[in-house]
Design an enzyme around this catalytic site. Structure first.
Site, PDB file in Angstrom:
ATOM      1  N   ARG A 102       1.103  -1.182  -0.046  1.00 55.88           N
ATOM      2  CA  ARG A 102      -0.004   0.113   0.537  1.00 55.88           C
ATOM      3  C   ARG A 102       0.663   1.689  -0.151  1.00 55.88           C
ATOM      4  NH1 ARG A 102      -3.171  -0.784   4.562  1.00 55.88           N
ATOM      5  NH2 ARG A 102      -1.852   0.749   5.488  1.00 55.88           N
ATOM      6  N   TYR A 155     -14.234  21.623 -10.200  1.00 58.47           N
ATOM      7  CA  TYR A 155     -14.692  20.802 -10.734  1.00 58.47           C
ATOM      8  C   TYR A 155     -15.559  19.870  -9.919  1.00 58.47           C
ATOM      9  CZ  TYR A 155     -13.986  15.334 -12.307  1.00 58.47           C
ATOM     10  OH  TYR A 155     -14.539  14.599 -12.297  1.00 58.47           O
ATOM     11  N   ASP A 184      -5.040  22.317  -8.227  1.00 62.28           N
ATOM     12  CA  ASP A 184      -5.750  21.016  -9.570  1.00 62.28           C
ATOM     13  C   ASP A 184      -5.486  22.162 -10.795  1.00 62.28           C
ATOM     14  OD1 ASP A 184      -7.371  19.545 -11.731  1.00 62.28           O
ATOM     15  OD2 ASP A 184      -9.254  19.569 -10.165  1.00 62.28           O
ATOM     16  N   LYS A 230      -6.654  11.923 -17.142  1.00 58.52           N
ATOM     17  CA  LYS A 230      -6.646  12.483 -17.918  1.00 58.52           C
ATOM     18  C   LYS A 230      -6.066  12.309 -18.953  1.00 58.52           C
ATOM     19  CE  LYS A 230     -10.729  13.628 -16.426  1.00 58.52           C
ATOM     20  NZ  LYS A 230     -10.955  14.482 -15.496  1.00 58.52           N
TER      21      LYS A 230
END
Ligand code: PLP
Length: 406
Positions: free
Chosen positions: A69, A122, A194, A219
């Site tokens: 992890r 967003y 962002d 993206k």
């Protein structure tokens, strides 16, 4: 053989770094791409080895293998590349772009705090602020994305964080990040940005005062519409705080997805050049059309924040919005969207293919009205892909005939 770094008299250009700076082939027997490590358990040679790695993990300074992890050599290769590209100190991978946004906020807030959030943020980030944060008694004020240094008047004694996104979602306002950062730092608040639209190739957040940068790697980094991932990059001062939260919350990105992101990154500079060229060509074409009231693309001279874009950004990606002239029926607008063939209807963006998504901002913004015509509805966002631009223009022109027929 010398490595490319040994004989270069200056740092590698980004185009070269993407090909030669990611991973270390020598570490993997000469294999060009960092291999995919599937791991939960990492075993230790003995207790002393475990204790030594434990101390290294606590020091938070190195890529230590401890438990799947917390990263593997696959993860570390991508994290190190992204930290380098963003110009930050270190990066962490999380499960999605949205998880990167929410984790970057959660790392810094506690009950009773207040944060400032751009009105053009967003949508799902806004939803998180309005629901989960509100439930935790963390309040938010949405500010006009074009506020610049004027943001100073919105701070309260308990304001701990400013969330920025530039350009904004749907309406693409460019924010004056250096002015906002200066106001925030004067009051001890952290600035999160962002940076998904520009990618680290076209905007360098840390050179403009940002403390923590987030990317939806989903993206342009992945770039092929086949994986979800988020990246959080910090400066040195915020690294431990962000890392503590991300580890405490159990955030992680799976190894096969990390590999897809590493592969996507190799060609990102070339892809972005084409997205930029196609995007600008289509934006200019659309701006001349009688059916169009406004094209919201930061690279067009009359777009909101164009001067700031020229000052701070080194390029534009392939995403922008179009607002239709008033007077088309709902039926005609729907027919226009449905007649597009190369621009397919779907969420997300940043892949190789062109996409369209209609949106309606009425009632969505609370701090300031959206730019001019975007307030009236009948708007759509385009992601301009890597196709031949002539085909994309033909596709738009043919679908626009539906607007004449009403
Ligand atoms: C898509 C997007 C996100 C979220 O990314 P996911 O990987 O889909 O969760 C965050 N910010 C911006 C600006 C986006 O466009």
């Amino acid at each position: 053989m010398t490595t490319p770094f040994e004989h270069a008299s200056r740092p590698l250009a980004t185009d070269t770094y993407l090909l030669h700076g990611i991973g270390d082939a020598a570490e993997f027997g000469g294999i060009v791409n960092p291999p995919v490590y599937h791991a939960s358990t990492v075993t230790f040679r003995n207790l002393a080895d475990m204790e030594a790695r434990g101390r290294a993990i606590d020091a938070a300074d190195t890529d230590v293998m401890w438990y799947g992890r917390k990263g593997t050599p696959t993860t570390f290769a991508l994290q190190n590349a992204l930290a380098h590209l963003e110009g930050g100190y270190r990066s962490l991978l999380v499960s999605s772009g949205l998880a990167a946004c929410t984790s970057a906020i959660m790392a810094f807030v506690k009950a009773g705090d207040h944060i400032l959030v751009s009105d053009s943020v967003y949508g799902p980030t806004r939803h998180f602020v309005d629901t989960v944060l509100a439930r935790c008694n963390i309040s938010a004020t949405y500010y006009d994305p074009c506020i610049g240094a004027g943001i100073g008047s919105l701070f309260r004694p308990n304001t701990t964080l400013v969330f920025t996104e530039s350009p904004g979602s749907q309406t693409f306002e460019i924010q004056d990040i250096p002015a906002i950062a200066q106001a925030a730092h004067a009051r001890g608040a952290v600035v999160v940005m962002d940076n998904t639209w520009a990618t680290p190739l076209y905007f360098k957040p840390f050179e403009h005062g940002v403390d923590v940068s987030v990317q939806a790697a989903t993206k342009y980094i992945v770039g092929h519409s086949d994986a979800l991932m988020g990246v959080i990059t910090t400066n040195q001062a915020t690294w431990r705080t962000v890392r503590e939260y991300v580890f405490a919350a159990g955030q992680h990105a799976g190894p096969d997805d990390v590999y897809l992101a590493l592969r996507g990154l190799r060609t990102m500079a070339v892809r972005l050049e084409r997205h930029q060229r196609n995007g600008l060509a289509l934006a200019q074409w659309l701006a001349q059309r009688p059916e169009v009231a406004q094209v919201l693309h930061p690279g067009l001279p009359d777009a909101p924040g164009h001067a700031l874009w020229k000052r701070d950004f080194t390029g534009a990606s392939g995403l922008f919005s179009v607002v239709l002239a008033p007077g088309f029926s709902d039926h005609a607008f729907r027919a226009f969207i449905d007649h597009l063939a190369l621009f397919r209807l779907g969420f997300s963006w940043g892949g190789f293919e062109s996409l369209v998504m209609p949106f309606d901002l009425r009632g969505e913004r609370t701090a300031a009205p959206p730019p001019a015509a975007a307030a009236v509805g009948q708007a759509f966002r385009l992601h301009v892909g890597l196709e031949a631009k002539e085909d994309l223009i033909d596709d738009l022109a043919m679908a626009m005939r539906q607007l004449a027929r009403q």
